[in-house]
Design an enzyme around this catalytic site. Sequence first.
Site, PDB file in Angstrom:
ATOM      1  N   THR A 234       1.040  -0.894  -0.167  1.00  0.00           N
ATOM      2  CA  THR A 234      -0.250   0.171  -0.045  1.00  0.00           C
ATOM      3  C   THR A 234       0.683   1.051  -0.074  1.00  0.00           C
ATOM      4  O   THR A 234       0.372   2.078   0.580  1.00  0.00           O
ATOM      5  CB  THR A 234      -1.441   0.078   1.097  1.00  0.00           C
ATOM      6  N   ARG A 236       4.262   2.764  -2.293  1.00  0.00           N
ATOM      7  CA  ARG A 236       4.382   2.895  -3.931  1.00  0.00           C
ATOM      8  C   ARG A 236       5.367   1.741  -5.041  1.00  0.00           C
ATOM      9  O   ARG A 236       5.393   1.004  -4.226  1.00  0.00           O
ATOM     10  CB  ARG A 236       6.090   3.950  -3.489  1.00  0.00           C
ATOM     11  N   GLU A 265      -0.195   3.784 -13.048  1.00  0.00           N
ATOM     12  CA  GLU A 265      -1.489   3.254 -13.076  1.00  0.00           C
ATOM     13  C   GLU A 265      -2.691   3.865 -13.458  1.00  0.00           C
ATOM     14  O   GLU A 265      -2.848   4.900 -14.012  1.00  0.00           O
ATOM     15  CB  GLU A 265      -1.488   3.887 -11.773  1.00  0.00           C
ATOM     16  N   HIS A 283      -5.140   3.012  -6.043  1.00  0.00           N
ATOM     17  CA  HIS A 283      -4.441   3.760  -4.468  1.00  0.00           C
ATOM     18  C   HIS A 283      -5.135   4.278  -4.285  1.00  0.00           C
ATOM     19  O   HIS A 283      -5.182   5.806  -4.095  1.00  0.00           O
ATOM     20  CB  HIS A 283      -3.156   4.676  -5.628  1.00  0.00           C
TER      21      HIS A 283
END
Length: 308
Positions: A234, A236, A265, A283
Amino acid sequence: MKEKILITPRSYGKGMPELFERLENAGYEVVRNTTGGILNKDQVKAMLADCAGVIIGVDPLDADVLTAAPKLRAVAKYGVGIDNIDMDYCKAHGIKVSCTVGANGEAVADYAMALMLAVARKVPEIDRKCRKLNWGKITTRDVCHATLGVFGLGAIGRNVAVRAQGFGMKVIAYDPYWPEAFAQEHNIERVDAETIFRTADFISLHLPLMPETEGFVGEKELAMMKSDAVLINTARGGLVNEKALLKALQEKQIYGAGLDAFAQEPPEDDAWFELDNVVLGSHCAASTTGATQNMGRMATENLLRDLA
């Protein structure tokens, strides 16, 4: 003429119009990201060109972008990870940089635990099958009494460790800046990185992305992990060698992974979307009402302080 402030995070100010009013009442003109997505370099360049300040999310703020913003005096990170900001450039040009330390620690820790449970108990797969009226039973792995290895005992890592102990998990951890008092209070064992990779049932990443941590989890580390281990990220995307992890998941080398961050992403390789042993996140670990309000308030105050 009013100085301008750019705001890029899409969740900034949701349900809190007073944040925008605070900036406007302080004498600034607010420029907002209305694209519905993360800005690319060209978009940030264009929107930031004549701004004195910016509240930035994960949008790129490298030297190339910053050079195109000669009026910029302050950057307020909406979050804690500053790897998308060229800190050397900011320091050299007197641009003040702040971040919202502690604002989202609880929310991200909750999501890390949610990913652990979802991957271990195959919640998404069971849900998909139930929707097709397939009520067959799927045997999954236990979370309770398992060993959790935490990389990084900052605010988020500490919250994850405490939550895990509520599940009866044994917590081992690695952090070069070891918080001895906290570790003793919560019975967290200090180990080296290799011990975590070789012995942990669950591994949760809470490290900053820096040159020395880029690719922290690669082919070698994945090969060390137990066949029923679960990797949670959670933090990078750059912390993980994604090609190596994808291969490990495809070949069932480890039990599974829960990933809320990718280097790009969404990820370019469509093979990620075909796996049944990975739970993907957008994210969004910090995207709760409480966390976004905390980050919004802190980022606003940080920016106004630094501009003043």
